[in-house]
Scaffold this active site. Structure first.
Site, short mmCIF file in Angstrom:
data_model
loop_
_atom_site.label_atom_id
_atom_site.label_comp_id
_atom_site.label_asym_id
_atom_site.label_seq_id
_atom_site.Cartn_x
_atom_site.Cartn_y
_atom_site.Cartn_z
N HIS A 146 0.76 -1.15 0.07
CA HIS A 146 -0.07 0.07 0.08
C HIS A 146 0.78 1.26 0.09
O HIS A 146 0.48 2.27 0.74
CB HIS A 146 -0.86 0.11 1.26
CG HIS A 146 -2.00 -1.05 1.08
ND1 HIS A 146 -2.54 -1.35 0.04
CD2 HIS A 146 -2.87 -1.69 2.05
CE1 HIS A 146 -3.36 -2.27 0.24
NE2 HIS A 146 -3.58 -2.37 1.44
N HIS A 157 -9.62 2.48 0.10
CA HIS A 157 -9.61 1.31 1.20
C HIS A 157 -10.58 1.60 2.20
O HIS A 157 -10.30 1.39 3.39
CB HIS A 157 -8.04 1.29 1.68
CG HIS A 157 -7.71 0.07 2.41
ND1 HIS A 157 -8.29 -0.55 3.37
CD2 HIS A 157 -6.88 -0.77 1.87
CE1 HIS A 157 -7.81 -1.62 3.59
NE2 HIS A 157 -6.69 -1.93 2.68
N GLU A 178 -11.47 -3.47 -2.93
CA GLU A 178 -10.42 -2.75 -3.44
C GLU A 178 -10.27 -3.00 -4.87
O GLU A 178 -9.62 -3.92 -5.32
CB GLU A 178 -9.08 -2.69 -2.76
CG GLU A 178 -9.22 -2.68 -1.14
CD GLU A 178 -8.04 -3.46 -0.24
OE1 GLU A 178 -7.02 -2.98 -0.68
OE2 GLU A 178 -8.28 -4.12 0.45
C1 GLA Z 1 -5.18 -5.11 2.31
C2 GLA Z 1 -4.26 -6.21 2.42
C3 GLA Z 1 -4.61 -7.02 3.78
C4 GLA Z 1 -4.16 -5.68 4.73
C5 GLA Z 1 -5.29 -4.57 4.73
C6 GLA Z 1 -4.94 -3.46 5.55
O1 GLA Z 1 -6.81 -5.43 1.91
O2 GLA Z 1 -4.58 -7.15 1.48
O3 GLA Z 1 -3.57 -7.91 3.83
O4 GLA Z 1 -3.04 -5.35 4.80
O5 GLA Z 1 -5.33 -4.08 3.38
O6 GLA Z 1 -4.96 -3.92 6.80
#
Ligand code: GLA
Length: 352
Positions: free
Chosen positions: A104, A178, A317
């Protein structure tokens, strides 16, 4: 649309909160820190309007938190193996912030920066555009990237998100939104009773670091089959290797109707039987990460002082697949100076 002060950053810069409200009773609150959706008020089947996204009451929560509640994440949404990739034979090393991988956007991703905000008055609906200029080398990424993210609230209860990005050197770009949804509006309840449909016949299996193996596996006869609406809690604890690795659902689905030419297609549908709220996700992206809030453990104290327990929110997402820069067969996340990155994703709300 007059913003209100949401908080002040350690360096003195003010964080503002904007409210987009439509004529159908829906409203969204968004701050210029992380271009984060802090609240999303949506009517239920009886017309009761409640907030359906997790978040914090104060700026401090967003500054200190590691959950990415409501934020735009980037430059790269999800994981890149060992934070490494090649462009024209040159290797780049990104910040490592998730085991041995990059997640991210790194330590200070797009969710942890202040964006420029511009209220749009000419689009016939409430809309706001955020702009962030990410400097060459930030978190290890090459090229200066300018990303614009426009949130609009349509009169049909859609939160529409348009992304537009450019770079001055070859780079990679794969931002996503997100938000953690809990359509019940009651954040003391889990999302396990929600039903989900995903328009995908395949998913990208992962290894123990949640990096895709490169395979596109069929969902058939697996607990990842959401071709028909399925109650999320029904199979989430099955002893299926992919669910064990993800500690629940934390996977990318390969969207069936992706065309690659910007056409918007239906990606997923989420329904909460208790409130009757239905959310349909449309996108022009090839993948969708369904994350079932497995890492929530009561440690995050959210809005109204509620501790967010295990699986009290879920993310959908829209994106290019995780680790695409290292997977030649996956849709490309590379961006050249002569190209423009674009994404449109719509979260549409109705009741049933
Ligand atoms: C995304 C990732 C997860 C986690 C979340 C945030 O969805 O795939 O593994 O890191 O973000 O906690």
């Amino acid at each position: 649309m007059k913003p209100s002060t949401f908080g002040v950053l350690a360096d003195g810069r003010e964080v503002l909160e904007y409210t987009l409200a439509n004529s159908a009773g829906m409203s969204a609150r968004i701050i210029n820190y992380g271009a984060t959706v802090t609240s999303l008020f949506v009517p239920d089947k009886d017309g009761n309007i409640e907030d359906v996204v997790l978040g914090y009451d104060s700026l401090q929560g967003y500054v200190n938190g590691s959950e990415y509640f409501g934020a735009v994440v980037g430059r790269y949404g999800n994981r890149i193996a060992k934070g490494q990739f090649l462009i024209d034979g040159q290797q780049y090393q990104l910040t490592i912030n998730n085991g041995e991988n990059h997640l991210h956007g790194g330590k200070i991703g797009f969710n942890k920066v202040l964006w420029e905000a511009e209220v749009l008055n000419d689009s016939g609906m409430p809309a706001i555009r955020f702009t962030y200029v990410s400097r060459d080398g930030e978190e290890g990424y090459p090229g200066t990237v300018t990303l614009k993210v426009t949130y609009a609230l349509t009169h049909d209860n859609e939160l529409r998100i348009d992304y537009e990005g450019v770079t001055d050197k070859p780079t990679i770009l794969n931002p996503t939104q997100h938000s953690y949804f809990n359509l019940s509006g009651n954040f003391t309840e889990t999302i396990l009773g929600h039903s989900l449909m995903v328009e995908a016949d395949k998913f990208t299996p992962v290894d123990e670091g949640l990096i895709p193996t490169g395979e596109l596996a069929s969902v058939e006869n697996t607990p990842l089959d959401f071709r028909q609406p399925q109650t999320i809690g029904e199979r989430i604890d099955d002893p299926f290797d992919q669910l064990v690795l993800g500690q629940g659902y934390d996977h990318n689905w390969v969207l069936r109707d992706y065309t690659g030419d910007g056409k918007i297609h239906k990606a997923a549908q989420l329904y909460d039987p208790s409130s009757g709220r239905l959310m349909t996700v449309f996108t022009d992206q090839p993948g969708i990460q369904f994350y079932s809030g497995n890492f929530l453990d009561g440690g995050a104290i959210g809005k109204n002082g509620i501790a967010y327990g295990h699986r009290t929110g879920l993310c959908l997402e829209t994106q290019v697949f995780p680790d695409s820069p290292n997977k030649p067969d996956f849709p490309s996340a590379f961006l050249k100076p002569e190209q423009v990155y674009r994404q449109t994703t719509i979260y549409q709300f109705s009741t049933r």
